[in-house]
Write an enzyme that holds these catalytic residues in place. Structure first.
Site, PDB file in Angstrom:
ATOM      1  N   SER A 185     -63.006   4.346 -70.519  1.00 58.35           N
ATOM      2  CA  SER A 185     -62.097   3.429 -71.200  1.00 58.35           C
ATOM      3  C   SER A 185     -62.661   3.022 -72.549  1.00 58.35           C
ATOM      4  O   SER A 185     -62.875   1.842 -72.812  1.00 58.35           O
ATOM      5  CB  SER A 185     -61.859   2.192 -70.341  1.00 58.35           C
ATOM      6  N   CYS A 186     -62.928   3.988 -73.408  1.00 60.84           N
ATOM      7  CA  CYS A 186     -63.551   3.705 -74.701  1.00 60.84           C
ATOM      8  C   CYS A 186     -62.519   3.254 -75.734  1.00 60.84           C
ATOM      9  O   CYS A 186     -61.318   3.390 -75.545  1.00 60.84           O
ATOM     10  CB  CYS A 186     -64.269   4.942 -75.213  1.00 60.84           C
ATOM     11  N   ASP A 187     -63.027   2.730 -76.849  1.00 62.37           N
ATOM     12  CA  ASP A 187     -62.183   2.335 -77.968  1.00 62.37           C
ATOM     13  C   ASP A 187     -62.878   2.724 -79.268  1.00 62.37           C
ATOM     14  O   ASP A 187     -64.081   2.471 -79.443  1.00 62.37           O
ATOM     15  CB  ASP A 187     -61.943   0.823 -77.971  1.00 62.37           C
TER      16      ASP A 187
END
Length: 370
Positions: free
Chosen positions: A7-9
């Site tokens: 769940s990277c940004d």
């Protein structure tokens, strides 16, 4: 087993979104809580013609010259979650699921493609060309976590240099890309490119039409055409983080600095600074790329989990750059569980010195609060 935490940004600000005449890049890498992320420096190198390169799972032909790179990477893999090269290029990737099925078997990881783009690309566009070419030749796939339970995905990328940024979103070997020349932009674990496609795989639309996903006549919206009909829960949660990240960038539009980008990466209410169940933000990066080429690019890495409780340490490429061994994990050679078949049947201690010191400091803070 808990659902895999991918769940990277990624974020970028280009003038006039930035306060100064700088391009600002940032990424949080959200991974399994116990996974160690190291920061590794690899110098520029020349390679004999015809030599091969061992990536995480497969071998590919090596090029004759590679750029110096600084990488924030899970210690067990060859590739990287994010990094920069000595040409002023930064890349980060995101996990994504699409209507194209994830192909079983081992290929290039999205993280391998991040590193390959940095080693071989002297601009964001050149790195994009490298990644799409390798995607066409070798495909993407393979186990994406240090665990025997199968888990794989497709990838999106944010590629940035001193002048522009590119969002590259993939579905198997297919892809679409959007050029960003000004303002602010973020990506999370979902497709974000709509009708504003700057360039694409030559067969992208014909495949979509053949599959019945697009009628061939109406507007071609990449996200709408290729997003899965029943997306996994992690993609639905990513919509909230994507919206939160967009709002934070827009709040600072016109005044983004390295400090602002760090504050966004440290933001817990939005979920961008991840700390939930079996996963958390295991590494963070912020880069300042001045438009003035006489000024050096500055890259900041935490090399430790949770940016809200970590220090961003600066790095500048120079003729005397040397690896910082305190943030490099131990090596296990052929006995590494990732190298032995079947893979990931055991665990090893990959903690580097700074990671261990960070754990001690956090434990002290929690047991002896001021």
């Amino acid at each position: 087993m808990a659902e895999a935490p991918m769940s990277c940004d990624c974020f970028v600000s280009l003038p006039p979104g930035s306060r100064d005449d700088h391009v600002i890049f940032g990424k949080n890498s959200d991974r399994p809580r116990d996974e160690v992320q190291e920061v590794a420096l690899h110098p520029a190198a020349s390679h004999p013609p015809g030599s091969t390169l061992e990536c995480t799972y497969i071998q590919i032909p090596q090029v004759e010259q590679t750029h110096a790179v600084i990488l924030s990477k899970p210690a067990w893999m060859w590739g990287a979650e994010m990094g920069a090269n000595d040409q002023g290029v930064c890349i980060g990737n995101e996990a994504v699921w699409t209507r194209e099925p994830v192909t079983p078997g081992e290929a290039l990881l999205g993280m391998d493609l991040v590193r390959l783009g940095l080693e071989r690309g002297d601009s964001a566009w050149a790195a994009l060309t490298v990644i799409t070419g390798l995607l066409e030749q070798h495909g993407q796939g393979g186990q994406c976590r240090e665990d025997p339970e199968p888990f794989s995905y497709h990838n999106t990328f944010l590629l940035v240099d001193r002048n522009e940024a590119w969002v590259l979103e993939t579905a198997g070997r297919l892809w679409a890309a959007q050029r960003v020349t000004e303002g602010v932009k973020n990506i999370s674990n979902q497709l974000t490119i709509g009708a504003e496609v700057s360039t694409e795989h030559p067969e992208l639309r014909s495949v979509a039409q053949a599959q019945g996903w697009w009628d061939g006549e109406g507007e071609f919206n990449f996200s709408r055409v290729f997003s899965p009909e029943n997306p996994p829960a992690r993609m639905e949660l990513a919509k909230q983080r994507y919206k939160g990240g967009t709002e934070l960038l827009q709040q600072h539009d016109g005044s983004v600095t390295a400090e602002v980008m760090m504050s966004i990466l440290r933001d817990k209410p939005s979920g961008i600074c991840m700390d939930s169940g079996g996963f958390c933000t295991t590494g963070s990066m912020v880069s300042v790329l001045p438009r003035d080429t006489s000024l050096p690019c500055i890259h900041f890495f935490t090399a430790t989990p949770d940016p809200s409780r970590s220090v961003f340490k600066p790095f500048i490429f120079s003729d005397c750059s040397t690896p910082v061994l305190r943030v490099v994990s131990p090596q296990f050679g052929p006995d590494d569980p990732v190298r032995k078949q079947p893979r990931f049947q055991s665990q090893v201690d990959r903690r580097h010195d700074l990671y261990k010191a960070h754990q001690v400091a956090l434990n002290t803070m929690e047991t002896n609060p001021v």
